[in-house]
Design a protein around this motif. Structure first.
Motif, short mmCIF file in Angstrom:
data_model
loop_
_atom_site.label_atom_id
_atom_site.label_comp_id
_atom_site.label_asym_id
_atom_site.label_seq_id
_atom_site.Cartn_x
_atom_site.Cartn_y
_atom_site.Cartn_z
N ALA A 177 0.74 -1.12 0.12
CA ALA A 177 0.08 0.05 0.14
C ALA A 177 0.79 1.42 0.10
O ALA A 177 0.41 2.10 -0.78
CB ALA A 177 -0.88 0.09 1.23
N GLY A 178 2.00 1.06 0.84
CA GLY A 178 3.00 2.44 0.92
C GLY A 178 3.50 2.61 -0.72
O GLY A 178 3.40 3.79 -0.98
N VAL A 179 3.93 1.63 -1.18
CA VAL A 179 4.36 1.59 -2.63
C VAL A 179 3.58 2.07 -3.53
O VAL A 179 3.81 2.89 -4.32
CB VAL A 179 5.22 0.42 -2.96
CG1 VAL A 179 5.70 0.46 -4.42
CG2 VAL A 179 6.21 0.09 -2.24
N LEU A 180 2.32 1.85 -3.47
CA LEU A 180 1.17 2.38 -4.22
C LEU A 180 0.69 3.66 -3.90
O LEU A 180 -0.47 4.30 -4.43
CB LEU A 180 0.03 1.31 -3.98
CG LEU A 180 0.04 0.03 -4.72
CD1 LEU A 180 -0.77 -1.06 -4.30
CD2 LEU A 180 -0.03 0.32 -6.28
N GLY A 181 1.22 4.32 -3.13
CA GLY A 181 1.03 5.83 -2.70
C GLY A 181 -0.05 5.96 -1.69
O GLY A 181 -0.58 7.09 -1.67
N GLY A 182 -0.08 5.04 -0.95
CA GLY A 182 -1.08 4.98 0.19
C GLY A 182 -2.36 4.36 -0.31
O GLY A 182 -3.49 4.99 0.28
N ALA A 183 -2.49 3.46 -0.77
CA ALA A 183 -3.51 2.78 -1.29
C ALA A 183 -4.36 2.14 0.03
O ALA A 183 -4.00 1.67 0.89
CB ALA A 183 -3.29 1.48 -2.28
#
Length: 210
Positions: A57-63
């Motif tokens: 989720a973090g790598v996805l920009g806070g998904a």
């Protein structure tokens, strides 16, 4: 499955490199739930789902991450499918932000709410996230590759002896669930539950739904 007062405590190692490639691949998938690419992170309790989903989720920009521990209860550990559909999936399919009721494992009742935005990618993590009732809404199933016995040992070490009885009952319920409704065969991505590494030969393979 939540077995402690802090249901989303990390239950596995911090995953190393490979997340950026996976995140790019997930963003490129066709939407599966209205405008959303809904991605399941499934595996045995204690296999590292929460940690991996949080890092991804973090790598996805806070998904947004929907934790199925929030929707399960003591009485119905796998009886959350209707709540997930009504409170999360149907609103997202309509392109709406939503919120779902969160079960408090100490108070033994639904006590708070958690918000979920209709983001490009939304993660659903928990045991049974890739079950047949959810698969029609999913763009991808991610499976944490750690056998049930090893995952249970990790979970028992994490939660301590005071929850040993809980784990006995949970292990029976989980085994019965996966015997009737397995998720692993539908995983397009598998992740080593010990190292957090994405297993070779799985990234790029689409999940195959019935």
């Amino acid at each position: 499955m939540a077995a402690s007062d802090s249901p989303h405590a990390p239950d596995g190692p911090v995953p190393p490199n490979g997340l950026h490639a996976l995140a790019a691949e997930l963003r490129a998938l066709p939407p599966s739930c209205g405008p959303v690419r809904l991605v399941a992170v499934d595996g045995h309790a204690g296999s590292g789902k929460t940690t991996f989903a949080g890092r991804l989720a973090g790598v996805l920009g806070g998904a947004p991450v929907v934790h199925l521990d929030d929707l399960a209860t003591h009485a119905e550990p796998f009886g959350w499918a209707g709540r997930l559909r009504e409170q999360v999936l149907e609103p997202l399919a309509a392109g709406r932000d939503t919120a779902y009721r969160v079960y408090d494992w100490t108070l033994r009742r639904f006590a708070t709410t958690a918000e979920v935005s209709a983001a490009p990618v939304v993660l659903v993590e928990g045991v049974g996230a890739g079950r047949r009732a959810v698969r029609p809404w999913l763009a991808r199933v991610i499976w944490m590759e750690l056998d049930a016995a090893a995952a249970r040992r990790r979970g028992e070490e994490r939660d301590g002896p005071e929850l040993a009885e809980f784990w006995v009952g949970w292990a029976r319920a989980e085994s019965a669930h996966f015997a009737d409704d397995p998720s692993r065969p539908y995983a397009g991505t598998r992740v080593d539950g010990v190292t957090g590494r994405i297993l070779s030969g799985t990234v790029g393979e689409p999940s195959t739904f019935p």
